[in-house]
Design a protein around this motif. Structure first.
Motif, PDB file in Angstrom:
ATOM      1  N   GLU A   1      22.998  32.200  56.173  1.00 52.25           N
ATOM      2  CA  GLU A   1      23.512  33.534  56.507  1.00 52.25           C
ATOM      3  C   GLU A   1      24.631  34.011  55.598  1.00 52.25           C
ATOM      4  OE1 GLU A   1      25.750  36.668  58.318  1.00 52.25           O
ATOM      5  OE2 GLU A   1      26.504  34.615  58.349  1.00 52.25           O
ATOM      6  N   ARG A   2      25.534  33.107  55.195  1.00 58.38           N
ATOM      7  CA  ARG A   2      26.642  33.538  54.347  1.00 58.38           C
ATOM      8  C   ARG A   2      27.298  32.356  53.665  1.00 58.38           C
ATOM      9  NH1 ARG A   2      30.644  36.631  57.884  1.00 58.38           N
ATOM     10  NH2 ARG A   2      28.675  37.307  58.804  1.00 58.38           N
ATOM     11  N   GLN A   3      27.892  32.639  52.538  1.00 61.03           N
ATOM     12  CA  GLN A   3      28.779  31.681  51.877  1.00 61.03           C
ATOM     13  C   GLN A   3      29.919  32.456  51.252  1.00 61.03           C
ATOM     14  OE1 GLN A   3      28.001  27.732  49.942  1.00 61.03           O
ATOM     15  NE2 GLN A   3      27.849  29.055  48.164  1.00 61.03           N
ATOM     16  N   ILE A   4      31.143  32.092  51.625  1.00 58.03           N
ATOM     17  CA  ILE A   4      32.347  32.747  51.127  1.00 58.03           C
ATOM     18  C   ILE A   4      33.218  31.697  50.462  1.00 58.03           C
ATOM     19  CG2 ILE A   4      34.392  34.077  51.754  1.00 58.03           C
ATOM     20  CD1 ILE A   4      32.843  35.104  54.183  1.00 58.03           C
ATOM     21  N   VAL A   5      33.626  31.971  49.232  1.00 55.67           N
ATOM     22  CA  VAL A   5      34.435  31.039  48.444  1.00 55.67           C
ATOM     23  C   VAL A   5      35.818  31.645  48.243  1.00 55.67           C
ATOM     24  CG1 VAL A   5      34.631  29.759  46.281  1.00 55.67           C
ATOM     25  CG2 VAL A   5      32.369  30.209  47.280  1.00 55.67           C
ATOM     26  N   LEU A   6      36.842  30.831  48.433  1.00 52.29           N
ATOM     27  CA  LEU A   6      38.224  31.251  48.217  1.00 52.29           C
ATOM     28  C   LEU A   6      38.849  30.384  47.137  1.00 52.29           C
ATOM     29  CD1 LEU A   6      37.659  31.237  51.581  1.00 52.29           C
ATOM     30  CD2 LEU A   6      39.868  32.402  51.514  1.00 52.29           C
ATOM     31  N   LEU A   7      39.423  31.023  46.131  1.00 51.26           N
ATOM     32  CA  LEU A   7      40.237  30.360  45.116  1.00 51.26           C
ATOM     33  C   LEU A   7      41.653  30.886  45.239  1.00 51.26           C
ATOM     34  CD1 LEU A   7      37.937  30.689  41.953  1.00 51.26           C
ATOM     35  CD2 LEU A   7      37.900  28.910  43.711  1.00 51.26           C
ATOM     36  N   ASN A   8      42.646  30.017  45.077  1.00 48.81           N
ATOM     37  CA  ASN A   8      44.023  30.459  45.281  1.00 48.81           C
ATOM     38  C   ASN A   8      44.936  30.032  44.157  1.00 48.81           C
ATOM     39  OD1 ASN A   8      43.625  27.882  47.337  1.00 48.81           O
ATOM     40  ND2 ASN A   8      45.554  27.764  46.196  1.00 48.81           N
ATOM     41  N   ALA A   9      45.941  30.859  43.930  1.00 46.39           N
ATOM     42  CA  ALA A   9      47.000  30.566  42.964  1.00 46.39           C
ATOM     43  C   ALA A   9      48.317  31.009  43.558  1.00 46.39           C
ATOM     44  CB  ALA A   9      46.738  31.293  41.643  1.00 46.39           C
ATOM     45  N   GLY A  10      49.401  30.384  43.114  1.00 45.95           N
ATOM     46  CA  GLY A  10      50.724  30.771  43.595  1.00 45.95           C
ATOM     47  C   GLY A  10      51.370  29.676  44.411  1.00 45.95           C
ATOM     48  N   ASN A  11      52.289  30.073  45.264  1.00 46.72           N
ATOM     49  CA  ASN A  11      53.051  29.119  46.064  1.00 46.72           C
ATOM     50  C   ASN A  11      52.108  28.263  46.911  1.00 46.72           C
ATOM     51  OD1 ASN A  11      54.496  28.416  48.768  1.00 46.72           O
ATOM     52  ND2 ASN A  11      56.154  28.801  47.318  1.00 46.72           N
ATOM     53  N   LEU A  12      52.193  26.951  46.747  1.00 44.43           N
ATOM     54  CA  LEU A  12      51.260  26.044  47.411  1.00 44.43           C
ATOM     55  C   LEU A  12      51.405  26.092  48.924  1.00 44.43           C
ATOM     56  CD1 LEU A  12      49.063  23.872  47.078  1.00 44.43           C
ATOM     57  CD2 LEU A  12      50.908  22.162  46.936  1.00 44.43           C
ATOM     58  N   ALA A  13      52.647  26.163  49.427  1.00 38.82           N
ATOM     59  CA  ALA A  13      52.844  26.216  50.875  1.00 38.82           C
ATOM     60  C   ALA A  13      52.225  27.486  51.462  1.00 38.82           C
ATOM     61  CB  ALA A  13      54.336  26.152  51.202  1.00 38.82           C
ATOM     62  N   THR A  14      52.369  28.594  50.754  1.00 38.70           N
ATOM     63  CA  THR A  14      51.794  29.849  51.245  1.00 38.70           C
ATOM     64  C   THR A  14      50.273  29.785  51.246  1.00 38.70           C
ATOM     65  OG1 THR A  14      53.687  31.097  50.389  1.00 38.70           O
ATOM     66  CG2 THR A  14      51.708  32.341  50.911  1.00 38.70           C
ATOM     67  N   THR A  15      49.675  29.326  50.149  1.00 38.17           N
ATOM     68  CA  THR A  15      48.215  29.305  50.073  1.00 38.17           C
ATOM     69  C   THR A  15      47.630  28.335  51.098  1.00 38.17           C
ATOM     70  OG1 THR A  15      48.281  27.640  48.290  1.00 38.17           O
ATOM     71  CG2 THR A  15      48.185  29.955  47.647  1.00 38.17           C
TER      72      THR A  15
END
Length: 249
Positions: free
Chosen positions: A42-56
């Motif tokens: 039904e779905r696949q959503i990918v998240l990539l993150n950058a920046g403050n590690l605690a926030t992400t």
């Protein structure tokens, strides 16, 4: 700092992220910056993150913990646009809590950014870049890739090669060369690289690969790209107006 790339192409999507965090020369560590939220078929959503590690980490933890809630979540949103809205809202929530409503609370930069992409059945593959303020932009056929983090070193190769018609195999090769250029020029970006590619309209399985220091294909690309650049550079002609030892115009 980090480096992440997402691409939305005719054949599907590509996501790649490094795994280095750097809070000074004595605080270098490895953390995965790619997360996948999927409902098979039904779905696949990918998240990539950058920046403050605690926030992400807080943003990702909240998004995952709310998957079982009745309120809108990444398992129930009807479009990738709504997914981007939800991630942006969660970023603002975490910053309001931890950064006193500011991305520079008490001299600490709490800001972060995300790439959110994938496909939900009923709409085409889509890719969004979400800024620290929670607003976002969407990739288009004219701009089929988005970057976050330390983007400037890898951008030139992507600009010269990638279009929305680029096959996935070629785009993966270009992505890895982009990472190699970034790693060579910036110590805050480093291996391993997490790589995921998703065929259009395939909701069952998205292959992943982790590129490590001894990955034979990455080493082959690194060597071939370097040698190729030197060879092409050596074949370029000298300027006709250049005269050895003569500084005249």
């Amino acid at each position: 700092m980090t480096y992440c790339v997402g691409m939305v192409l005719d054949e599907g999507l590509i996501f790649a992220s490094d795994s280095r965090t750097n809070a000074g020369v004595d605080h270098v560590a490895t953390f995965r910056k790619m997360n996948v939220i999927a409902v098979p078929g039904e779905r696949q959503i990918v998240l990539l993150n950058a920046g403050n590690l605690a926030t992400t980490q807080s943003v990702v933890s909240l998004l995952k913990s709310r998957l079982a809630h009745d309120a809108a979540n990444l398992h129930t949103v009807k479009s990738l646009y709504e997914a981007a809205e939800l991630v942006g809202k969660t970023i603002r929530e975490v910053l309001a809590r931890d950064g006193n409503g500011s991305t520079q609370g008490q001299g600490v930069d709490f800001s972060c950014s995300f790439l959110v992409g994938g496909q939900i059945r009923g709409e085409p593959p889509r890719l969004f870049q979400i800024y620290p303020q929670g607003n976002f932009i969407e990739a288009t056929p004219d701009t089929p890739y988005l970057q976050i983090g330390e983007a400037k070193y890898g951008k030139p190769i992507l600009d010269r090669v990638i279009s929305h018609r680029t096959p996935l195999a070629q785009a993966i090769k270009c992505t890895l060369i982009s990472f190699d250029s970034t790693i060579r020029s910036n110590l805050s970006v480093g291996l391993p690289i997490d790589l995921l590619w998703q065929q259009r309209d395939n909701f069952d399985f998205a292959p992943r690969h982790r590129v490590t220091e001894d990955d034979p294909y990455f080493l082959q690309l690194r060597q071939g790209w370097g040698e190729g650049l030197r060879q092409v550079f050596g074949q370029l002609p000298d300027a006709l107006w250049f005269k050895d030892g003569d500084g005249a115009d």
